[in-house]
Write a protein that holds these residues in place. Sequence first.
Motif, PDB file in Angstrom:
ATOM      1  N   LEU A  22      37.527  40.719  32.707  1.00  0.00           N
ATOM      2  CA  LEU A  22      38.675  41.300  33.662  1.00  0.00           C
ATOM      3  C   LEU A  22      37.983  41.638  34.849  1.00  0.00           C
ATOM      4  O   LEU A  22      38.640  41.588  35.965  1.00  0.00           O
ATOM      5  CB  LEU A  22      38.930  42.765  33.044  1.00  0.00           C
ATOM      6  CG  LEU A  22      39.824  42.632  31.749  1.00  0.00           C
ATOM      7  CD1 LEU A  22      40.007  44.139  31.041  1.00  0.00           C
ATOM      8  CD2 LEU A  22      41.363  42.240  32.089  1.00  0.00           C
ATOM      9  N   SER A  23      36.556  41.807  34.847  1.00  0.00           N
ATOM     10  CA  SER A  23      36.003  42.091  36.180  1.00  0.00           C
ATOM     11  C   SER A  23      36.166  40.645  37.169  1.00  0.00           C
ATOM     12  O   SER A  23      36.375  40.679  38.403  1.00  0.00           O
ATOM     13  CB  SER A  23      34.512  42.263  36.275  1.00  0.00           C
ATOM     14  OG  SER A  23      34.320  43.475  35.503  1.00  0.00           O
ATOM     15  N   ARG A  24      35.903  39.543  36.364  1.00  0.00           N
ATOM     16  CA  ARG A  24      36.222  38.269  37.287  1.00  0.00           C
ATOM     17  C   ARG A  24      37.667  38.256  37.691  1.00  0.00           C
ATOM     18  O   ARG A  24      37.969  37.297  38.725  1.00  0.00           O
ATOM     19  CB  ARG A  24      35.702  37.037  36.320  1.00  0.00           C
ATOM     20  CG  ARG A  24      34.131  37.226  36.091  1.00  0.00           C
ATOM     21  CD  ARG A  24      33.798  35.684  35.585  1.00  0.00           C
ATOM     22  NE  ARG A  24      34.715  35.290  34.310  1.00  0.00           N
ATOM     23  CZ  ARG A  24      33.900  35.582  33.036  1.00  0.00           C
ATOM     24  NH1 ARG A  24      32.801  36.092  33.200  1.00  0.00           N
ATOM     25  NH2 ARG A  24      34.607  35.171  31.958  1.00  0.00           N
ATOM     26  N   ALA A  25      38.550  38.560  36.979  1.00  0.00           N
ATOM     27  CA  ALA A  25      40.024  38.692  37.603  1.00  0.00           C
ATOM     28  C   ALA A  25      40.055  39.829  38.330  1.00  0.00           C
ATOM     29  O   ALA A  25      41.542  39.901  38.729  1.00  0.00           O
ATOM     30  CB  ALA A  25      40.945  38.769  36.330  1.00  0.00           C
ATOM     31  N   GLY A  26      39.438  40.552  39.140  1.00  0.00           N
ATOM     32  CA  GLY A  26      39.619  41.655  39.902  1.00  0.00           C
ATOM     33  C   GLY A  26      39.606  43.000  39.757  1.00  0.00           C
ATOM     34  O   GLY A  26      40.023  43.717  40.332  1.00  0.00           O
ATOM     35  N   VAL A  27      39.497  43.256  38.071  1.00  0.00           N
ATOM     36  CA  VAL A  27      39.675  44.741  37.851  1.00  0.00           C
ATOM     37  C   VAL A  27      38.576  45.331  38.166  1.00  0.00           C
ATOM     38  O   VAL A  27      37.557  45.229  37.745  1.00  0.00           O
ATOM     39  CB  VAL A  27      39.880  44.667  36.168  1.00  0.00           C
ATOM     40  CG1 VAL A  27      40.188  46.141  35.787  1.00  0.00           C
ATOM     41  CG2 VAL A  27      41.274  43.960  35.988  1.00  0.00           C
ATOM     42  N   ASP A  28      38.739  46.450  38.956  1.00  0.00           N
ATOM     43  CA  ASP A  28      37.597  47.264  39.218  1.00  0.00           C
ATOM     44  C   ASP A  28      37.285  48.178  38.107  1.00  0.00           C
ATOM     45  O   ASP A  28      37.887  48.683  37.297  1.00  0.00           O
ATOM     46  CB  ASP A  28      37.719  48.228  40.521  1.00  0.00           C
ATOM     47  CG  ASP A  28      38.083  47.574  41.734  1.00  0.00           C
ATOM     48  OD1 ASP A  28      37.318  46.278  41.842  1.00  0.00           O
ATOM     49  OD2 ASP A  28      39.207  47.753  42.528  1.00  0.00           O
ATOM     50  N   GLY A  29      35.785  48.856  38.281  1.00  0.00           N
ATOM     51  CA  GLY A  29      35.159  49.844  37.233  1.00  0.00           C
ATOM     52  C   GLY A  29      34.692  49.209  36.213  1.00  0.00           C
ATOM     53  O   GLY A  29      34.383  50.384  35.386  1.00  0.00           O
ATOM     54  N   LEU A  30      34.582  47.944  35.871  1.00  0.00           N
ATOM     55  CA  LEU A  30      33.910  47.697  34.674  1.00  0.00           C
ATOM     56  C   LEU A  30      32.743  46.972  34.735  1.00  0.00           C
ATOM     57  O   LEU A  30      32.030  46.666  33.538  1.00  0.00           O
ATOM     58  CB  LEU A  30      34.997  46.404  34.106  1.00  0.00           C
ATOM     59  CG  LEU A  30      36.676  46.949  33.704  1.00  0.00           C
ATOM     60  CD1 LEU A  30      37.307  45.761  33.191  1.00  0.00           C
ATOM     61  CD2 LEU A  30      36.282  47.990  32.588  1.00  0.00           C
ATOM     62  N   ARG A  31      31.926  47.061  35.644  1.00  0.00           N
ATOM     63  CA  ARG A  31      30.693  46.551  36.004  1.00  0.00           C
ATOM     64  C   ARG A  31      29.831  47.658  36.493  1.00  0.00           C
ATOM     65  O   ARG A  31      30.523  48.568  37.484  1.00  0.00           O
ATOM     66  CB  ARG A  31      30.430  45.410  36.653  1.00  0.00           C
ATOM     67  CG  ARG A  31      30.986  43.942  35.920  1.00  0.00           C
ATOM     68  CD  ARG A  31      30.916  42.874  36.672  1.00  0.00           C
ATOM     69  NE  ARG A  31      31.090  41.648  35.998  1.00  0.00           N
ATOM     70  CZ  ARG A  31      31.189  40.404  36.623  1.00  0.00           C
ATOM     71  NH1 ARG A  31      31.255  40.249  37.697  1.00  0.00           N
ATOM     72  NH2 ARG A  31      31.513  39.321  35.660  1.00  0.00           N
ATOM     73  N   GLY A  32      28.554  47.698  36.419  1.00  0.00           N
ATOM     74  CA  GLY A  32      27.715  48.640  37.125  1.00  0.00           C
ATOM     75  C   GLY A  32      26.064  48.356  36.943  1.00  0.00           C
ATOM     76  O   GLY A  32      25.880  47.282  36.352  1.00  0.00           O
TER      77      GLY A  32
END
Length: 244
Positions: free
Chosen positions: A196-206
Amino acid sequence: MSEPTTQEEARPGSSASVEFIGEWYRLDPSKPFEIGREADLDIDDNQYLHRRFLSIQFVDGLWWLSNVGSRLSASVSDPSGTMQAWLAPGARLPIVFALTTIVFTAGPTSYEFTIHTDAPAFVDSAPQRSPSGETTVGAVTFTLSQRQLILALAEPMLKREGTATSEIPSSANAANRLGWALSRFNRKLDNVCDKLSRAGVDGLRGGAGALATNRRARLVEYAVLSRLVTKDDLPLLDQSADED
């Protein structure tokens, strides 16, 4: 603090109103309407929730939703769930839909309320599902076991009836719900968040040690509001899925 009104009092003839757990609040264009622990809409006595978290204000002919908090973010979605914005601290966006859903998490608890305006709603298509049971959102395809992981975390929110609050399960509880080892659950959670992060969804990585709890909440918010999973998908939790 504002007094709630009935639906019949709030909706007809008003340009905007907020609904939370069956209570309606008519918005006054001449002053901001604040949402938080000690605000016009007193959400909950939750120590993780800002006293003033979100503000709705009428400016330049539009209603605006602003995040006036310092830590928490909110997910904002249109009626179809195909448009979703992540409202970080200090950000604001215009409310342009007839119905707008806002979901946010403070500590282990998620909250949901809706904003109703006279603006026309947009109509979009829902996520596509293949006959094999895989789900495609844009260029992202999820296997059955990945959907089961999302469902295990989103189950309390999908099952809620007559309430706008729900608890986000811990990784251990979600893994136990699926009958998986915690290591397998965490590995698949990493895979889902990466997709989802690679698809542009924010807030899933840190960074290291960050978002261990918050990314589960963010994943649930996104999955429910975007209709990636729905209540009708809950029987999939009891299906057998091969190791991916």
